[in-house]
Design a protein around this motif. Structure first.
Motif, PDB file in Angstrom:
ATOM      1  N   GLN A   1       4.762  -7.162 -15.490  1.00 48.88           N
ATOM      2  CA  GLN A   1       5.090  -8.014 -16.620  1.00 48.88           C
ATOM      3  C   GLN A   1       6.579  -7.948 -16.957  1.00 48.88           C
ATOM      4  N   ALA A   2       7.144  -6.763 -16.886  1.00 48.68           N
ATOM      5  CA  ALA A   2       8.559  -6.607 -17.202  1.00 48.68           C
ATOM      6  C   ALA A   2       9.425  -7.439 -16.262  1.00 48.68           C
ATOM      7  N   GLU A   3       9.068  -7.482 -15.000  1.00 54.68           N
ATOM      8  CA  GLU A   3       9.867  -8.225 -14.034  1.00 54.68           C
ATOM      9  C   GLU A   3       9.667  -9.735 -14.145  1.00 54.68           C
ATOM     10  N   GLN A   4       8.675 -10.157 -14.921  1.00 52.26           N
ATOM     11  CA  GLN A   4       8.425 -11.587 -15.082  1.00 52.26           C
ATOM     12  C   GLN A   4       9.064 -12.164 -16.339  1.00 52.26           C
ATOM     13  N   THR A   5       9.660 -11.336 -17.172  1.00 51.23           N
ATOM     14  CA  THR A   5      10.234 -11.853 -18.409  1.00 51.23           C
ATOM     15  C   THR A   5      11.519 -12.622 -18.130  1.00 51.23           C
ATOM     16  N   LEU A   6      11.832 -13.531 -19.024  1.00 57.92           N
ATOM     17  CA  LEU A   6      13.102 -14.253 -18.929  1.00 57.92           C
ATOM     18  C   LEU A   6      14.271 -13.298 -19.121  1.00 57.92           C
ATOM     19  N   MET A   7      14.098 -12.320 -20.005  1.00 59.11           N
ATOM     20  CA  MET A   7      15.168 -11.347 -20.227  1.00 59.11           C
ATOM     21  C   MET A   7      15.511 -10.638 -18.926  1.00 59.11           C
ATOM     22  N   TYR A   8      14.499 -10.209 -18.180  1.00 55.96           N
ATOM     23  CA  TYR A   8      14.726  -9.540 -16.905  1.00 55.96           C
ATOM     24  C   TYR A   8      15.456 -10.467 -15.937  1.00 55.96           C
ATOM     25  N   GLN A   9      14.966 -11.684 -15.799  1.00 58.66           N
ATOM     26  CA  GLN A   9      15.535 -12.624 -14.834  1.00 58.66           C
ATOM     27  C   GLN A   9      16.966 -13.000 -15.193  1.00 58.66           C
ATOM     28  N   GLU A  10      17.219 -13.220 -16.477  1.00 58.88           N
ATOM     29  CA  GLU A  10      18.563 -13.618 -16.882  1.00 58.88           C
ATOM     30  C   GLU A  10      19.554 -12.467 -16.774  1.00 58.88           C
ATOM     31  N   ALA A  11      19.134 -11.284 -17.179  1.00 62.67           N
ATOM     32  CA  ALA A  11      20.013 -10.123 -17.030  1.00 62.67           C
ATOM     33  C   ALA A  11      20.305  -9.845 -15.561  1.00 62.67           C
ATOM     34  N   ALA A  12      19.300 -10.003 -14.717  1.00 57.45           N
ATOM     35  CA  ALA A  12      19.483  -9.756 -13.286  1.00 57.45           C
ATOM     36  C   ALA A  12      20.482 -10.706 -12.657  1.00 57.45           C
TER      37      ALA A  12
ATOM     38  N   LEU B   1      35.784  -1.284 -16.926  1.00 57.97           N
ATOM     39  CA  LEU B   1      34.582  -1.945 -16.413  1.00 57.97           C
ATOM     40  C   LEU B   1      33.315  -1.168 -16.743  1.00 57.97           C
ATOM     41  N   ALA B   2      33.462   0.129 -17.018  1.00 55.29           N
ATOM     42  CA  ALA B   2      32.292   0.985 -17.224  1.00 55.29           C
ATOM     43  C   ALA B   2      31.350   0.468 -18.314  1.00 55.29           C
ATOM     44  N   PRO B   3      31.856  -0.057 -19.443  1.00 55.52           N
ATOM     45  CA  PRO B   3      30.917  -0.554 -20.453  1.00 55.52           C
ATOM     46  C   PRO B   3      30.050  -1.707 -19.957  1.00 55.52           C
ATOM     47  N   LEU B   4      30.607  -2.587 -19.154  1.00 53.87           N
ATOM     48  CA  LEU B   4      29.836  -3.707 -18.618  1.00 53.87           C
ATOM     49  C   LEU B   4      28.740  -3.215 -17.689  1.00 53.87           C
ATOM     50  N   LEU B   5      29.047  -2.201 -16.906  1.00 53.55           N
ATOM     51  CA  LEU B   5      28.061  -1.667 -15.969  1.00 53.55           C
ATOM     52  C   LEU B   5      26.963  -0.919 -16.714  1.00 53.55           C
ATOM     53  N   ALA B   6      27.353  -0.202 -17.760  1.00 50.14           N
ATOM     54  CA  ALA B   6      26.355   0.534 -18.539  1.00 50.14           C
ATOM     55  C   ALA B   6      25.379  -0.409 -19.233  1.00 50.14           C
ATOM     56  N   ILE B   7      25.891  -1.481 -19.821  1.00 54.82           N
ATOM     57  CA  ILE B   7      24.992  -2.380 -20.542  1.00 54.82           C
ATOM     58  C   ILE B   7      24.104  -3.145 -19.567  1.00 54.82           C
ATOM     59  N   GLN B   8      24.587  -3.402 -18.360  1.00 49.01           N
ATOM     60  CA  GLN B   8      23.740  -4.054 -17.363  1.00 49.01           C
ATOM     61  C   GLN B   8      22.560  -3.157 -17.003  1.00 49.01           C
ATOM     62  N   SER B   9      22.817  -1.877 -16.769  1.00 47.93           N
ATOM     63  CA  SER B   9      21.725  -0.938 -16.489  1.00 47.93           C
ATOM     64  C   SER B   9      20.806  -0.810 -17.694  1.00 47.93           C
ATOM     65  N   PHE B  10      21.385  -0.796 -18.870  1.00 48.78           N
ATOM     66  CA  PHE B  10      20.607  -0.682 -20.098  1.00 48.78           C
ATOM     67  C   PHE B  10      19.644  -1.849 -20.267  1.00 48.78           C
ATOM     68  N   TYR B  11      20.090  -3.078 -20.000  1.00 46.63           N
ATOM     69  CA  TYR B  11      19.236  -4.244 -20.197  1.00 46.63           C
ATOM     70  C   TYR B  11      17.939  -4.130 -19.399  1.00 46.63           C
ATOM     71  N   LYS B  12      18.037  -3.642 -18.184  1.00 45.51           N
ATOM     72  CA  LYS B  12      16.841  -3.493 -17.355  1.00 45.51           C
ATOM     73  C   LYS B  12      15.878  -2.498 -17.988  1.00 45.51           C
ATOM     74  N   MET B  13      16.417  -1.386 -18.479  1.00 47.12           N
ATOM     75  CA  MET B  13      15.570  -0.387 -19.123  1.00 47.12           C
ATOM     76  C   MET B  13      14.991  -0.912 -20.428  1.00 47.12           C
ATOM     77  N   ALA B  14      15.796  -1.588 -21.247  1.00 49.60           N
ATOM     78  CA  ALA B  14      15.336  -2.092 -22.541  1.00 49.60           C
ATOM     79  C   ALA B  14      14.222  -3.116 -22.368  1.00 49.60           C
ATOM     80  N   ASN B  15      14.333  -3.942 -21.348  1.00 47.94           N
ATOM     81  CA  ASN B  15      13.289  -4.926 -21.069  1.00 47.94           C
ATOM     82  C   ASN B  15      11.969  -4.222 -20.735  1.00 47.94           C
ATOM     83  N   ALA B  16      12.044  -3.198 -19.895  1.00 46.02           N
ATOM     84  CA  ALA B  16      10.838  -2.446 -19.538  1.00 46.02           C
ATOM     85  C   ALA B  16      10.273  -1.704 -20.741  1.00 46.02           C
ATOM     86  N   LEU B  17      11.156  -1.164 -21.579  1.00 47.58           N
ATOM     87  CA  LEU B  17      10.707  -0.446 -22.769  1.00 47.58           C
ATOM     88  C   LEU B  17      10.011  -1.400 -23.740  1.00 47.58           C
ATOM     89  N   SER B  18      10.542  -2.600 -23.881  1.00 43.93           N
ATOM     90  CA  SER B  18       9.936  -3.592 -24.753  1.00 43.93           C
ATOM     91  C   SER B  18       8.493  -3.866 -24.337  1.00 43.93           C
TER      92      SER B  18
END
Length: 350
Positions: free
Chosen positions: A9-20, A313-330
């Motif tokens: 389900q997490a991989e099917q969300t729009l949030m996952y697809q758009e962040a990816a 660049l580190a903040p951009l990379l951190a938030i990208q990794s975070f989005y994937k985790m936050a989507n799964a946590l949701s």
């Protein structure tokens, strides 16, 4: 809910697809925005601003926090965040002659942002819109425009548009400051974002699945993404999170940190490192559940990050990794990250 079902389900969300898609969005932005950025830089240099003012709300305002630190550390020009209600509600006239006034927006049609830019232009500021909708009222009003080129974003939770905003800021400041190391690093951003999406933050799920409160800690260039992460916890996971600077958290908020209190720490590998590492030890001494994302910052539970990247660049990379985790946590907490309760994609405030 089984973990396997949650993953599907997490991989099917729009949030996952758009962040990816963020890496592809930034690659496209780099290709298409070169002329717009060069034109903006030429106009800014000719204008020679004495100060910079940013105007934004929500995720865009967190991007403005990143802009403040990047502009001040790379150009030395004082940068401050405007309060939109000063012009939109109080109708106060401000003295903005000689100011570069940057408005950040996805939709480009929020009335308070339009009021702020109109007032800034009348007060003698040079106005710049960093906006996703290129034919929006904000883009039409501003003197200069840098498009985000993130494309339509259907999930209420902004992801690719937020990263595109950080990328646009990085592009602008790297050219404006003539920082060749930053320019070189910026060209590597799409590949690094793709690498960041593969970083495994799943270990955070066990700690945060049943949490009710937490702190998100950042500092300097990383503080804006700490603010963004705290917002995403609230809107997609129903989890009360507050963002603090690693310096400010010790001035009062530390008092509520007890054994088991979760803390997500987004470390920067730059001049802030020593203080950040000392704070990790302070949290450990209180038996907090400390999650650390940082190249050389070590805590009880370290989250995987992309190594060797330029600190800007580190903040951009951190938030990208975070989005994937936050989507799964949701999804794990029983929420739909694409449709947070009581929220809409476009919030038009006055």
């Amino acid at each position: 809910m089984s973990s396997a079902l949650a993953t599907i389900q997490a991989e099917q969300t729009l949030m996952y697809q758009e962040a990816a898609s963020s890496a592809d969005v930034v690659a496209n932005q780099q290709t298409l925005n070169q002329d717009a950025v060069q034109q903006a830089v030429a106009a800014i240099r000719a204008f020679n601003p004495s100060a910079v003012v940013t105007l934004a709300r929500g995720s865009s305002d967190h991007a403005a926090t990143y802009a403040k630190y990047l502009i001040e550390t790379r150009t030395g020009i004082l940068t401050s965040s405007a309060s939109p209600s000063v012009s939109s509600v109080y109708l106060a006239k401000q003295r903005l002659h000689g100011v570069l006034y940057i408005a950040f927006s996805q939709s480009g049609k929020s009335p308070d942002l339009l009021a702020g830019v109109a007032q800034a232009k009348a007060a003698g500021a040079l106005t710049l819109a960093i906006v996703n909708v290129e034919d929006s009222p904000l883009a039409q009003m501003a003197d200069l425009v840098i498009p985000l080129r993130a494309g339509p974003e259907k999930s209420v939770a902004a992801t690719k548009s937020y990263i595109a905003t950080l990328s646009a800021i990085l592009h602008l400041v790297s050219e404006w400051s003539e920082d060749q190391l930053l320019q070189k690093a910026y060209k590597q951003l799409p590949q690094l974002l793709a690498d960041a999406w593969q970083c495994d933050w799943s270990a955070a799920l066990d700690t945060l699945k049943d949490a009710s409160n937490l702190f998100v800690i950042g500092r300097g260039l990383g503080f804006g993404v700490a603010q963004e992460a705290a917002l995403k916890f609230k809107e997609t996971c129903g989890l009360h999170a507050e963002a603090f600077s690693s310096a400010e958290v010790k001035h009062g908020p530390m008092a509520i940190v007890k054994a088991g209190f979760p803390v997500l720490m987004l470390a920067q590998q730059d001049e802030t490192s020593d203080g950040f590492n000392a704070l990790i030890k302070d949290f450990e001494a209180r038996s907090a559940k400390v999650l650390v994302a940082g190249e050389r910052a070590v805590g009880p539970l370290s989250l995987e990050v992309v190594g060797g990247a330029h600190p800007a660049l580190a903040p951009l990379l951190a938030i990208q990794s975070f989005y994937k985790m936050a989507n799964a946590l949701s999804v794990a907490r029983g929420y739909n990250p694409d449709e947070p309760p009581h929220l809409r994609k476009v919030t038009e405030t006055l």
